[in-house]
Each structure stands twice: as C-alpha cells, then as structure tokens.
Motif scaffolding. Structure first.
Motif, PDB file in Angstrom:
ATOM      1  N   GLN A 184       0.801  -1.360  -0.069  1.00  0.00           N
ATOM      2  CA  GLN A 184       0.047   0.026  -0.114  1.00  0.00           C
ATOM      3  C   GLN A 184       0.982   1.236   0.062  1.00  0.00           C
ATOM      4  N   SER A 185       0.380   2.246  -0.363  1.00  0.00           N
ATOM      5  CA  SER A 185       1.028   3.476  -0.588  1.00  0.00           C
ATOM      6  C   SER A 185       1.268   4.072   0.983  1.00  0.00           C
ATOM      7  N   PRO A 186       2.469   4.537   1.248  1.00  0.00           N
ATOM      8  CA  PRO A 186       2.672   4.974   2.615  1.00  0.00           C
ATOM      9  C   PRO A 186       2.330   6.294   2.946  1.00  0.00           C
ATOM     10  N   LEU A 187       1.655   6.872   1.782  1.00  0.00           N
ATOM     11  CA  LEU A 187       1.050   8.158   1.995  1.00  0.00           C
ATOM     12  C   LEU A 187      -0.229   8.134   2.582  1.00  0.00           C
ATOM     13  N   ALA A 188      -1.111   6.922   2.230  1.00  0.00           N
ATOM     14  CA  ALA A 188      -2.406   6.798   2.463  1.00  0.00           C
ATOM     15  C   ALA A 188      -2.441   5.368   3.404  1.00  0.00           C
ATOM     16  N   GLY A 242       7.928  13.231   0.221  1.00  0.00           N
ATOM     17  CA  GLY A 242       7.648  14.410   0.043  1.00  0.00           C
ATOM     18  C   GLY A 242       9.145  15.201   0.114  1.00  0.00           C
ATOM     19  N   ARG A 243      10.261  14.451   0.491  1.00  0.00           N
ATOM     20  CA  ARG A 243      11.493  15.302   0.422  1.00  0.00           C
ATOM     21  C   ARG A 243      11.861  15.378  -1.082  1.00  0.00           C
ATOM     22  N   HIS A 297       7.430  18.559 -11.532  1.00  0.00           N
ATOM     23  CA  HIS A 297       7.634  17.247 -12.191  1.00  0.00           C
ATOM     24  C   HIS A 297       7.856  16.099 -11.052  1.00  0.00           C
ATOM     25  N   GLU A 298       8.857  16.745 -10.198  1.00  0.00           N
ATOM     26  CA  GLU A 298       8.999  15.771  -8.871  1.00  0.00           C
ATOM     27  C   GLU A 298       7.983  15.593  -8.091  1.00  0.00           C
ATOM     28  N   ILE A 299       7.101  16.774  -7.535  1.00  0.00           N
ATOM     29  CA  ILE A 299       6.085  16.597  -6.834  1.00  0.00           C
ATOM     30  C   ILE A 299       5.033  15.697  -7.405  1.00  0.00           C
ATOM     31  N   VAL A 312       5.464  12.189  -6.509  1.00  0.00           N
ATOM     32  CA  VAL A 312       4.946  11.970  -4.927  1.00  0.00           C
ATOM     33  C   VAL A 312       3.371  11.717  -5.316  1.00  0.00           C
ATOM     34  N   THR A 313       2.879  12.731  -5.574  1.00  0.00           N
ATOM     35  CA  THR A 313       1.379  12.602  -5.642  1.00  0.00           C
ATOM     36  C   THR A 313       0.686  11.612  -6.351  1.00  0.00           C
ATOM     37  N   ALA A 314       1.262  11.211  -7.681  1.00  0.00           N
ATOM     38  CA  ALA A 314       1.111   9.950  -8.377  1.00  0.00           C
ATOM     39  C   ALA A 314       1.574   8.845  -7.738  1.00  0.00           C
ATOM     40  N   GLN A 315       2.288   8.710  -6.586  1.00  0.00           N
ATOM     41  CA  GLN A 315       2.571   7.609  -5.961  1.00  0.00           C
ATOM     42  C   GLN A 315       3.464   6.422  -6.828  1.00  0.00           C
TER      43      GLN A 315
END
Length: 492
Positions: A33-37, A116-117, A140-142, A145-148
């Motif tokens: 799973q994504s560590p973001l959620a 997010g680093r 581009h880098e963000i 992250v958001t697209a996992q």
C-alpha cells in the motif's frame, strides 16, 4: 573510450555508487500500500509509518553522501521554498509537507522521495532562467510523489525479481532465467518512461494553476537537451555523470518537449503566466558552478586541490574533469587519456615495489626509473596493453602516493607528454591553496556592442566559453544581446 579506465581502474570511486541512486529512490518504501495513505488498524499503521520514515532517512543520507552533501544557499533555498509552497497549494493531491534540499553537485538532476522530500542539484539550478522553468522541475518531482510512482515502481521491481527467481531456481534453467530477467528490465524501462510522461503532464497543469507560465517546462527541457549535447561533445563528461544526468533515465527530449508544449497549448497561449527572470537570477547569483574546491578544481588545463595542496597541468589540447577522488582527462583527438588519483602505501612497502607490482589490471609494468618530481621521491615506468601504450608516474608525499596514468591508443609512446605532466606536479603553498576559490554564477548587464563572443571573453578559463554562455542563458548562436539585460557568466 574511457571504458578501459572505468572498468579496471576506478572500482572504488564514490561516484560509481551514485549510479544506483535513481533505483534506490524508487524503492525507498516497499509494501502493498502507499505509505502516503496507509490502511488498516491503528496498531498496523504506526509500525508501517515508522518503517517508511526509516527508509526515507536512509535514502536521504545516501543522496547526501553520493552528491557532495547539502549545499547551503539561503537566498536560493528561500526562492525554491516559495515555488514549492505555491505548487503544493495548486497540486493534484497533497501529502501535507514538502521539504527541499540543494545537493552540492555539478551534475544536473532532481529527485523526490515518497514522503515529500525533494532534491535538486546546484548544477541544475544554474540552467534555469526564470521562475516558471524551475517551477516545472519541482512540479515534475512533486507529481511523482502525488501520483505514488515510487510505490508503483517498487511493486514492479519486486514482482520482476520474484519471476526471475522462480524461473532460475524452481525451473533450474539459468539461461531462461536470464532471458526473463532481461525482459523484465525492459518492461520496467517502459513503465518508467510512462511515469515520466505522466509526471510531465501533471506538472504542466500544476505550474499553470500556481500562476506560472506553462511553457516554462518546454523551455527548460530544451535547455536540458542542449546541456547533455554540450557535455557529450566536450569529451570530458565521465561515464558516471552521463548516467547521473537527468535525461539518462527519462524519455527522449524531443518527445517530452512536444508533449509538454501540447499540454501547455491546451491551457493558454504563450506569454500568459509568471516567468520572472530577474527574480530567479537574483536567487542564483553567487551560486557555485562546477567543481567543489574540496575535491579539486579544474582551471583550463590546470588541476588544483586546496585540501591536498597539490596541482598539475595537463598537456595542450586536453580536457580535464575532476571527481571526488580522481581526475580524468581526454585529448582533443581522443587518442590519449589521462587519469590521476592517489593511494596509501602499505606498511613497509617502497614506492618502487608498489609500482613494480603493477596497478593496472592486465598491464605489465617495466622500465622503472627513480626520479624526483616537485622535490618529492617519484618513479616513472611504462607498460603495454592490447590496444594501448601506457606511461606511469607515481609521486610519494609522506604516506600518500599520487598516481598518473597516461594512455595512448596504438603503438605511439606518450613518454614526452607524461614527463611534461610529471614535471608540472607541485606542492601548493598555504597561500596558493587558500587562493583556490570556486567558480560562481555572476550576473553581467550587457552594454551596447556586447555580443556572445565578448561575454565569453569574461570566462577565459572555461571550456568552450561561447557555447557555455549560450547554454547558461538559453540563447541561440546568432542571438543579439539586449543592452541593459543581465546575463549569467561563470567567474571566480
């Protein structure tokens, strides 16, 4: 041409370790799973978050180690933070907080960790010419992250490794296992390509929503392509740098430029949105350019190391490139190659016995001659390989031995060139060592009558200064300079 060196001579180069970083970054957080959620009970979530954080911290340290540590530039960092905050507010999905680090490396690249680093090298920062261009890089880098993408890539790599293991161990067919492994790598490359294109599309929308010129992405991609061509044509970019270059792991530049330009056209016509050149130029004025003096600097054909207090001069026509623990040089024709590094003698070992033992794999060292170089005991020798003639020199300063290897293709003996290099080696005085300063980005306002050629004259110690001036300022060859407008040059 330098493959010969890189294979047999530089196994211990720290920069080689950095080659693996893009892959490491993308597998920083393993799991389903994504560590973001994270999902699941509270008891399950806490350990997972801790694991993710530990992995991110490890990747952070690896990046700092491989890319020269953190480069502290408060003015530049403040400008980047402002851009990141605007992008985060306008982004497609958020993780709460982004933190940016400037890496002390002339290599051109940027990275993102799943937590997010964000990372960007100072080598990349000096290529941007306005706020929208640097915003396109960070967006581009963000987007990764958001697209996992990091999590998806980790899952793909884990799956690929499992398939290869099953075929080779369970089916007992090593040859078939190798074929599957090769096919899996190709599949991963295609997957990564699609991720990059997806991140491009997201980033163009994001910079537009944040108020920046969406065409900044295409302008900066064009500059990246020109930078790669510039470094490659100069013959002095190391194999490591080519693999670390931001475009080495991305789709071909023309394809990306076409895609981001089309995406920008769907948003607005050119000329709409912020592209503040003065603001960004003010932020990067004084930023270090090229080599870090702690690792040694190249000034034309000269190499100077303030930490070791040594210096030497390469033959006429050579281009030098400094790394953390070595210097690589190539002649203009490509027929000769130079390597300089250092080792420490073992207890009781003499300089002559060390050289006689041979330090080039597959090359027999003969004709050892004891001399003195720069007032220090030294040895010169020669060797012969399959396709190359070698001249070797070793200078002992205390327990440290400085090694020169000069190779010439074919049967030509580079003895004269090696003796000239050896005779140029010297110990710097404390004052000379202290005077070795980094090259930095300076801003110069063009005056009436100024041209690309006249601006290039302000950078006499840079390789191909005219081409470099065009690259740094995003100019075509025949572009006329605008009086009063500020342009980037490289100076002490």
């Amino acid at each position: 041409m330098l493959k010969l060196w890189r294979t047999s001579l530089s196994r211990h180069s720290k920069r080689l370790a950095a080659i693996m970083l893009p892959g490491l970054l993308l597998v920083g957080c393993l799991g389903d799973q994504s560590p973001l959620a994270p999902a699941g009970s509270g008891d399950e979530i806490a350990p997972r978050i801790n694991t993710v954080q530990r992995a991110a911290d490890q990747e952070h340290q690896r990046l700092l180690s491989a890319f020269g540590g953190e480069y502290r530039a408060p003015k530049t960092r403040a400008a980047l933070d402002e851009v990141v905050q605007r992008l985060a507010k306008a982004g497609e999905g958020q993780i709460g907080h982004y933190e940016i680090t400037i890496l002390n490396s002339p290599v051109v690249n940027a990275f993102a960790l799943p937590n997010g680093r964000l990372y960007v090298t100072r080598g990349l920062l000096v290529l941007a010419n306005d706020t929208s261009e640097i915003a396109s890089v960070l967006a581009h880098e963000i987007a990764h992250v958001t697209a996992q993408h990091a999590v998806e890539r980790a899952e793909k790599e884990a799956e690929s490794a499992l398939v290869s293991q099953v075929v080779s161990q369970v089916l007992k067919d090593p040859s078939q296992g190798a074929a599957v492994k090769a096919g899996s790598k190709l599949s991963l490359a295609r997957f990564s390509r699609q991720q990059e294109l997806t991140a491009d599309q997201i980033s163009v929308r994001n910079i537009a929503r944040a108020g920046y010129d969406p065409y900044g992405a295409s302008r900066f991609l064009a500059t990246l392509g020109r930078n790669t061509a510039f470094r490659s044509s100069g013959q002095n970019q190391s194999a490591d740098d080519k693999r670390l270059d931001i475009l080495s792991s991305h789709p071909q530049t023309p394809e990306r430029i076409a895609a981001v330009t089309n995406a920008a056209r769907q948003i607005s016509a050119p000329g709409i949105g912020e592209h503040d050149a003065n603001r960004w130029l003010n932020a990067i004025e004084g930023l270090a350019y090229g080599d870090d003096p702690r690792d040694g600097v190249v000034r034309g054909r000269r190499y100077l190391n303030s930490t070791l207090r040594i210096g030497f001069t390469a033959p006429e026509g050579f281009s030098l490139e400094a790394a953390q623990d070595m210097v690589i040089g190539v002649s203009a024709s490509g027929s000769q190659a130079l390597r300089f590094d250092s080792v420490t003698l073992k207890s009781g070992q003499t300089l002559e016995s060390y050289v006689a033992a041979g330090w080039i794999e597959g090359v027999e060292t003969t004709g050892i001659e004891k001399i003195e170089i720069g007032g220090q005991p030294a040895v010169i020798a020669h060797g012969k390989g399959t396709d190359w003639m070698f001249r070797l020199a070793a200078v002992q300063v205390g327990e440290r031995v400085y090694r020169f290897i000069l190779a010439a293709r074919g049967a030509s003996d580079p003895e004269r060139a090696m003796r000239a290099i050896a005779e140029s080696f010297r110990i710097l005085t404390p004052a000379e060592a202290q005077a070795v300063r980094p090259m930095v980005i300076r801003l110069v306002a063009a005056e009436a009558g100024d041209s690309i050629a006249s601006m290039a004259e302000r950078m006499p110690e840079q390789d191909r200064p005219g081409e470099l001036f065009q690259l740094l300022n995003g100019l075509d060859r025949n572009t006329a300079l605008t009086p009063g407008q500020r342009y980037k040059i490289v100076a002490e």
